[in-house]
Design a protein around this motif. Structure first.
Motif, PDB file in Angstrom:
ATOM      1  N   ARG A   5       0.865  -1.170   0.000  1.00 48.24           N
ATOM      2  CA  ARG A   5       0.000   0.000   0.000  1.00 48.24           C
ATOM      3  C   ARG A   5       0.901   1.218   0.000  1.00 48.24           C
ATOM      4  O   ARG A   5       1.839   1.305   0.792  1.00 48.24           O
ATOM      5  N   ASP A   7       0.829   5.463   0.059  1.00 49.58           N
ATOM      6  CA  ASP A   7       0.168   6.765   0.132  1.00 49.58           C
ATOM      7  C   ASP A   7       1.084   7.758  -0.551  1.00 49.58           C
ATOM      8  O   ASP A   7       2.257   7.880  -0.172  1.00 49.58           O
ATOM      9  N   GLU A  33      -8.893   0.809  -2.391  1.00 47.58           N
ATOM     10  CA  GLU A  33      -9.397   0.663  -1.035  1.00 47.58           C
ATOM     11  C   GLU A  33     -10.900   0.908  -1.034  1.00 47.58           C
ATOM     12  O   GLU A  33     -11.383   1.829  -1.684  1.00 47.58           O
ATOM     13  N   PHE A  37     -12.869   0.592   4.533  1.00 48.43           N
ATOM     14  CA  PHE A  37     -11.481   0.766   4.968  1.00 48.43           C
ATOM     15  C   PHE A  37     -11.194   2.240   5.212  1.00 48.43           C
ATOM     16  O   PHE A  37     -10.617   2.612   6.239  1.00 48.43           O
ATOM     17  N   ILE A  38     -11.590   3.074   4.286  1.00 47.14           N
ATOM     18  CA  ILE A  38     -11.339   4.519   4.409  1.00 47.14           C
ATOM     19  C   ILE A  38     -12.062   5.083   5.627  1.00 47.14           C
ATOM     20  O   ILE A  38     -11.499   5.870   6.390  1.00 47.14           O
ATOM     21  N   ASN A  39     -13.296   4.642   5.851  1.00 50.82           N
ATOM     22  CA  ASN A  39     -14.073   5.095   7.004  1.00 50.82           C
ATOM     23  C   ASN A  39     -13.416   4.658   8.311  1.00 50.82           C
ATOM     24  O   ASN A  39     -13.267   5.453   9.244  1.00 50.82           O
ATOM     25  N   ASP A  40     -13.003   3.395   8.385  1.00 46.49           N
ATOM     26  CA  ASP A  40     -12.333   2.881   9.578  1.00 46.49           C
ATOM     27  C   ASP A  40     -11.024   3.626   9.834  1.00 46.49           C
ATOM     28  O   ASP A  40     -10.697   3.953  10.978  1.00 46.49           O
ATOM     29  N   LYS A  41     -10.290   3.910   8.770  1.00 48.39           N
ATOM     30  CA  LYS A  41      -9.024   4.632   8.905  1.00 48.39           C
ATOM     31  C   LYS A  41      -9.260   6.019   9.497  1.00 48.39           C
ATOM     32  O   LYS A  41      -8.531   6.449  10.404  1.00 48.39           O
ATOM     33  N   LYS A  42     -10.292   6.710   9.022  1.00 47.07           N
ATOM     34  CA  LYS A  42     -10.600   8.047   9.542  1.00 47.07           C
ATOM     35  C   LYS A  42     -10.958   7.989  11.025  1.00 47.07           C
ATOM     36  O   LYS A  42     -10.513   8.826  11.817  1.00 47.07           O
ATOM     37  N   LYS A  43     -11.771   6.992  11.417  1.00 47.27           N
ATOM     38  CA  LYS A  43     -12.151   6.845  12.824  1.00 47.27           C
ATOM     39  C   LYS A  43     -10.923   6.597  13.697  1.00 47.27           C
ATOM     40  O   LYS A  43     -10.791   7.162  14.779  1.00 47.27           O
ATOM     41  N   LEU A  44     -10.039   5.738  13.229  1.00 49.23           N
ATOM     42  CA  LEU A  44      -8.835   5.435  13.997  1.00 49.23           C
ATOM     43  C   LEU A  44      -7.909   6.644  14.095  1.00 49.23           C
ATOM     44  O   LEU A  44      -7.279   6.869  15.133  1.00 49.23           O
ATOM     45  N   GLU A  45      -7.835   7.434  13.037  1.00 48.41           N
ATOM     46  CA  GLU A  45      -7.008   8.643  13.075  1.00 48.41           C
ATOM     47  C   GLU A  45      -7.556   9.638  14.093  1.00 48.41           C
ATOM     48  O   GLU A  45      -6.788  10.281  14.818  1.00 48.41           O
TER      49      GLU A  45
END
Length: 77
Positions: A5, A7, A33, A37-45
């Motif tokens: 992956r 970025d 992606e 995945f993108i939604n989960d990544k934003k929540k974790l950030e």
């Protein structure tokens, strides 16, 4: 096959795609992606930022147990 992956900025992405064009399309596949995945990544950030700036809310094991028992009891019947 393995997955990597990357970025990168849009101008670099173009160069990477150009480089990949040197290979057979049988040798690689571009995987996009998905929205979850993108939604989960934003929540974790957001969570990580709260932890970093001291605004995260923590619970003791007893508090967690009470919360879980309450939540489970809602769905038992």
């Amino acid at each position: 096959m393995e997955t990597i992956r990357i970025d990168c900025e849009p101008n670099i992405k173009t160069k990477v795609i150009e480089f990949l064009n040197n290979f057979s399309s049988k040798d690689y596949k571009i995987v996009t992606e998905d929205a979850s995945f993108i939604n989960d990544k934003k929540k974790l950030e957001v969570t990580l930022e709260k932890i970093a700036n001291g605004k995260a809310e923590y619970f003791s094991p007893d508090e967690l147990d009470k919360y879980l028992e309450k939540t489970i009891s809602k769905y038992e019947d």
